[in-house]
Design a protein around this motif. Structure first.
Motif, PDB file in Angstrom:
ATOM      1  N   PHE A 266     -64.669  -2.549 -51.837  1.00 34.76           N
ATOM      2  CA  PHE A 266     -64.292  -2.525 -53.247  1.00 34.76           C
ATOM      3  C   PHE A 266     -63.970  -3.930 -53.738  1.00 34.76           C
ATOM      4  O   PHE A 266     -63.739  -4.858 -52.945  1.00 34.76           O
ATOM      5  CB  PHE A 266     -63.118  -1.567 -53.451  1.00 34.76           C
ATOM      6  N   ALA A 267     -63.926  -4.086 -55.044  1.00 35.18           N
ATOM      7  CA  ALA A 267     -63.770  -5.414 -55.637  1.00 35.18           C
ATOM      8  C   ALA A 267     -62.441  -6.059 -55.270  1.00 35.18           C
ATOM      9  O   ALA A 267     -62.328  -7.290 -55.252  1.00 35.18           O
ATOM     10  CB  ALA A 267     -63.904  -5.325 -57.156  1.00 35.18           C
ATOM     11  N   ASP A 268     -61.420  -5.249 -54.967  1.00 36.40           N
ATOM     12  CA  ASP A 268     -60.111  -5.799 -54.636  1.00 36.40           C
ATOM     13  C   ASP A 268     -59.933  -6.052 -53.141  1.00 36.40           C
ATOM     14  O   ASP A 268     -58.849  -6.441 -52.695  1.00 36.40           O
ATOM     15  CB  ASP A 268     -59.012  -4.861 -55.131  1.00 36.40           C
ATOM     16  N   ALA A 269     -60.972  -5.842 -52.342  1.00 35.63           N
ATOM     17  CA  ALA A 269     -60.870  -6.021 -50.891  1.00 35.63           C
ATOM     18  C   ALA A 269     -60.673  -7.487 -50.539  1.00 35.63           C
ATOM     19  O   ALA A 269     -61.114  -8.388 -51.260  1.00 35.63           O
ATOM     20  CB  ALA A 269     -62.126  -5.497 -50.204  1.00 35.63           C
ATOM     21  N   ASP A 270     -60.009  -7.724 -49.431  1.00 33.64           N
ATOM     22  CA  ASP A 270     -59.961  -9.059 -48.844  1.00 33.64           C
ATOM     23  C   ASP A 270     -61.333  -9.301 -48.205  1.00 33.64           C
ATOM     24  O   ASP A 270     -61.672  -8.695 -47.188  1.00 33.64           O
ATOM     25  CB  ASP A 270     -58.850  -9.123 -47.789  1.00 33.64           C
ATOM     26  N   LEU A 271     -62.141 -10.161 -48.804  1.00 30.48           N
ATOM     27  CA  LEU A 271     -63.529 -10.299 -48.367  1.00 30.48           C
ATOM     28  C   LEU A 271     -63.650 -10.834 -46.954  1.00 30.48           C
ATOM     29  O   LEU A 271     -64.588 -10.483 -46.227  1.00 30.48           O
ATOM     30  CB  LEU A 271     -64.311 -11.188 -49.335  1.00 30.48           C
ATOM     31  N   GLU A 272     -62.712 -11.681 -46.533  1.00 29.85           N
ATOM     32  CA  GLU A 272     -62.782 -12.182 -45.166  1.00 29.85           C
ATOM     33  C   GLU A 272     -62.550 -11.044 -44.171  1.00 29.85           C
ATOM     34  O   GLU A 272     -63.238 -10.937 -43.153  1.00 29.85           O
ATOM     35  CB  GLU A 272     -61.768 -13.300 -44.945  1.00 29.85           C
ATOM     36  N   VAL A 273     -61.586 -10.185 -44.485  1.00 23.57           N
ATOM     37  CA  VAL A 273     -61.331  -9.020 -43.646  1.00 23.57           C
ATOM     38  C   VAL A 273     -62.543  -8.081 -43.667  1.00 23.57           C
ATOM     39  O   VAL A 273     -62.947  -7.533 -42.637  1.00 23.57           O
ATOM     40  CB  VAL A 273     -60.063  -8.275 -44.119  1.00 23.57           C
ATOM     41  N   ALA A 274     -63.138  -7.912 -44.842  1.00 22.87           N
ATOM     42  CA  ALA A 274     -64.295  -7.016 -44.974  1.00 22.87           C
ATOM     43  C   ALA A 274     -65.492  -7.546 -44.192  1.00 22.87           C
ATOM     44  O   ALA A 274     -66.212  -6.780 -43.542  1.00 22.87           O
ATOM     45  CB  ALA A 274     -64.659  -6.842 -46.443  1.00 22.87           C
ATOM     46  N   VAL A 275     -65.721  -8.846 -44.232  1.00 23.98           N
ATOM     47  CA  VAL A 275     -66.840  -9.421 -43.482  1.00 23.98           C
ATOM     48  C   VAL A 275     -66.584  -9.302 -41.985  1.00 23.98           C
ATOM     49  O   VAL A 275     -67.491  -8.965 -41.205  1.00 23.98           O
ATOM     50  CB  VAL A 275     -67.083 -10.885 -43.892  1.00 23.98           C
ATOM     51  N   ASP A 276     -65.349  -9.570 -41.566  1.00 24.75           N
ATOM     52  CA  ASP A 276     -65.014  -9.368 -40.151  1.00 24.75           C
ATOM     53  C   ASP A 276     -65.289  -7.927 -39.737  1.00 24.75           C
ATOM     54  O   ASP A 276     -65.875  -7.671 -38.675  1.00 24.75           O
ATOM     55  CB  ASP A 276     -63.534  -9.687 -39.901  1.00 24.75           C
ATOM     56  N   GLY A 277     -64.865  -6.986 -40.577  1.00 21.75           N
ATOM     57  CA  GLY A 277     -65.100  -5.570 -40.277  1.00 21.75           C
ATOM     58  C   GLY A 277     -66.574  -5.232 -40.233  1.00 21.75           C
ATOM     59  O   GLY A 277     -67.025  -4.454 -39.381  1.00 21.75           O
ATOM     60  N   ALA A 278     -67.353  -5.827 -41.151  1.00 21.10           N
ATOM     61  CA  ALA A 278     -68.793  -5.567 -41.172  1.00 21.10           C
ATOM     62  C   ALA A 278     -69.460  -6.109 -39.910  1.00 21.10           C
ATOM     63  O   ALA A 278     -70.368  -5.474 -39.353  1.00 21.10           O
ATOM     64  CB  ALA A 278     -69.423  -6.195 -42.411  1.00 21.10           C
ATOM     65  N   MET A 279     -69.021  -7.265 -39.450  1.00 22.25           N
ATOM     66  CA  MET A 279     -69.579  -7.822 -38.219  1.00 22.25           C
ATOM     67  C   MET A 279     -69.304  -6.903 -37.036  1.00 22.25           C
ATOM     68  O   MET A 279     -70.165  -6.695 -36.173  1.00 22.25           O
ATOM     69  CB  MET A 279     -68.998  -9.211 -37.955  1.00 22.25           C
ATOM     70  N   GLN A 280     -68.106  -6.319 -36.986  1.00 23.96           N
ATOM     71  CA  GLN A 280     -67.771  -5.392 -35.910  1.00 23.96           C
ATOM     72  C   GLN A 280     -68.570  -4.106 -36.047  1.00 23.96           C
ATOM     73  O   GLN A 280     -69.165  -3.613 -35.077  1.00 23.96           O
ATOM     74  CB  GLN A 280     -66.278  -5.077 -35.932  1.00 23.96           C
ATOM     75  N   ALA A 281     -68.561  -3.546 -37.243  1.00 25.93           N
ATOM     76  CA  ALA A 281     -69.180  -2.235 -37.449  1.00 25.93           C
ATOM     77  C   ALA A 281     -70.699  -2.296 -37.393  1.00 25.93           C
ATOM     78  O   ALA A 281     -71.349  -1.295 -37.077  1.00 25.93           O
ATOM     79  CB  ALA A 281     -68.734  -1.653 -38.788  1.00 25.93           C
ATOM     80  N   LYS A 282     -71.269  -3.451 -37.696  1.00 25.40           N
ATOM     81  CA  LYS A 282     -72.726  -3.580 -37.691  1.00 25.40           C
ATOM     82  C   LYS A 282     -73.251  -4.088 -36.364  1.00 25.40           C
ATOM     83  O   LYS A 282     -74.248  -3.580 -35.845  1.00 25.40           O
ATOM     84  CB  LYS A 282     -73.176  -4.530 -38.808  1.00 25.40           C
ATOM     85  N   MET A 283     -72.588  -5.097 -35.790  1.00 29.09           N
ATOM     86  CA  MET A 283     -73.174  -5.803 -34.654  1.00 29.09           C
ATOM     87  C   MET A 283     -72.678  -5.339 -33.294  1.00 29.09           C
ATOM     88  O   MET A 283     -73.160  -5.821 -32.269  1.00 29.09           O
ATOM     89  CB  MET A 283     -72.953  -7.307 -34.810  1.00 29.09           C
TER      90      MET A 283
END
Length: 485
Positions: A266-283
């Motif tokens: 969402f727009a209010d997300a901490d993007l650094e946390v979201a990218v870290d999470g995406a790296m975990q959840a994707k890779m």
């Protein structure tokens, strides 16, 4: 011999039946996906050999069910210790047969061991109940008993953890079992059986059948009335087929099937946390996981910045053989997997998506696909409804919370969803609205031996892990006791 050859040589390659390593009439090759070369040959069971494993499990069931819970617990605890002691060897074996980087393999070995520790603790906490009848004159006694001989079928992507996640509760509950690992990755399960022998597990309690002909070999076991439980992790189509077989004898089942995980930012997300999470959840596992973020849905206001950050992070990932320290992107499991992933990428690009990173197979021995980022992925792209099972991050923008939830739920699957937001009310509202058995809130990993893992809809039935995990291997019996006044 090299370290790799030495590690493979430590693993038994025969069938494990009734506490004995038994040579099969046929063998099958185990391939290193990082090179395409054969690592070794292992037993390739036929239906008769598999039935011998069920015979052994059925013969051991009564005595194992009568074994003291503390004894079952102590065997699992010893096995836990042995796995950790042999972590480096087991991780190398896993990397060689499956391809995942050594760092991830080490993590999986530790994760696998934790299931044995968790269920060692659960083994001594199986309880029941006692109460007076509401109308008086009787007492109700409720007891929990092992369901009986169990058929366990595990996938190739987490070859050791999926074994302990099923074997652990079966042993703890007092059930014997026949386990069939995936043909691509039998070595981790065979090594695990050897560890259980070292831990003092009695003959026949766990039996291992390796085979290249799963349906032919396992169907007779599932249809045999002595088999009382089927636990399967794998694809939804195969799970549906097995449920049909299990229905013939009204066999207890638990199914951990496919996923199509939405990852909401969402727009209010901490993007650094979201990218870290995406790296975990994707890779994690090179994207070859049923929990992998399959559809990354990002609010339009932050979609561009999120894509830039994720592309930069994905572009930094080293590709190569998993045995090479520092490698993050290892090979996919086989050539068919590469072809499937590339077909999904090509379809998305043909429909209007942009490949910001990667998008073409790697020309080298083995089965590699590079880390890939796709943006503006249209909602009718084939990968929106298909598990990618590869290192491809597919980003689709959304405009409203309602739209994001509708997109997330627009799938027959419901294993896991991920939500990234700093708004507490939205976090709870969206978590409740998502049709999934698990939700990762501001985190990209949900798997934990102490938590109930499983999905809804076509992602499966039942739960593995947590306090509910052992219940899948227990029956409830009620005894009515007359107590005249």
């Amino acid at each position: 011999m090299s370290q790799e050859t030495d590690a493979i040589a430590t693993v038994p390659t025969d069938l494990f039946i009734g506490g004995r390593w038994t040579q099969a009439r046929r063998t099958m090759p185990v391939e290193d996906p990082s090179t395409g070369e054969v690592l070794c040959e292992v037993a390739d069971a036929d239906p008769q050999e598999a039935m011998a494993a069920l015979d052994a499990a059925a013969a051991a069931q009564a005595s194992w069910a009568a074994t003291a819970p503390r004894e079952r617990s102590e065997i699992l605890t010893r096995a836990y210790d042995l796995i950790l002691e042999q972590r480096e060897r087991l991780a190398l074996v896993m990397t060689l047969e499956m391809g995942k980087p050594l760092a991830e393999a080490r993590g999986e070995v530790a994760y696998a061991a934790e299931f044995f520790r968790w269920f060692a603790e659960e083994a001594v906490r199986i309880d029941g109940g006692y109460m007076p009848a509401p109308a008086g004159g009787a007492r109700f006694l409720v007891m929990r008993q092992p369901v009986g001989p169990s058929v366990l079928i595990t996938p190739w992507n987490f070859p050791m953890a999926m074994g302990t996640r099923k074997i652990g509760p079966a042993i703890a509950a007092g059930c014997t079992s026949v386990i069939k690992p995936a043909a691509q990755t039998p070595l981790s399960t065979l090594a695990l059986a050897d560890i259980l022998v070292q831990a003092g597990l009695p003959d026949g309690v766990v039996n291992v059948v390796t085979t290249s002909r799963s349906d032919e070999v396992m169907t007779p076991l599932i249809l045999d009335p002595r088999s009382r439980k089927l636990s399967f992790t794998g694809s939804t189509p195969v799970g549906k087929h097995l449920l049909g077989l299990a229905a013939r004898t009204v066999m207890r089942t638990s199914m951990e099937l496919g996923g199509n995980a939405p990852f909401l930012v969402f727009a209010d997300a901490d993007l650094e946390v979201a990218v870290d999470g995406a790296m975990q959840a994707k890779m994690r596992n090179i994207g070859q996981a049923c929990t992998a973020a399959n559809r990354i849905l990002v609010h339009r206001d932050v979609a561009e910045e999120f894509a830039d950050r994720l592309t930069r992070r994905m572009g930094e990932l080293p590709l190569g053989r998993g045995v090479e320290e520092g490698v993050v992107v290892g090979p996919l499991i086989n050539r068919a997997a590469v072809e499937k992933v590339h077909g999904l990428v090509r379809d998305a690009v043909d429909r209007g998506a942009t490949a910001r990173l990667g998008g073409e197979p790697v020309e080298r021995p083995g089965y590699y696909y590079p880390a890939t980022v796709l943006t503006d992925v249209p909602r009718d792209a084939e990968l929106a409804g298909t598990e990618i099972f590869g290192p491809v991050a597919a980003i689709t923008p959304f405009d409203t919370e309602e739209e994001a939830v509708a997109l997330a739920n627009d799938t027959p699957y419901g294993l896991v969803s991920y939500v990234f937001t700093r708004d507490l009310n939205r976090a709870l509202r969206v978590s409740e609205a998502l049709e999934a058995g698990m939700v990762g809130l501001n985190q990209g990993v949900v798997s934990n031996p102490a938590a109930p893992f499983g999905g809804i809809k076509e992602s499966g039935l039942g739960r593995e892990g947590g306090s509910t995990g052992i219940e899948e291997f227990l029956e409830t019996k009620y005894v009515g006791i007359a107590l005249p006044s």
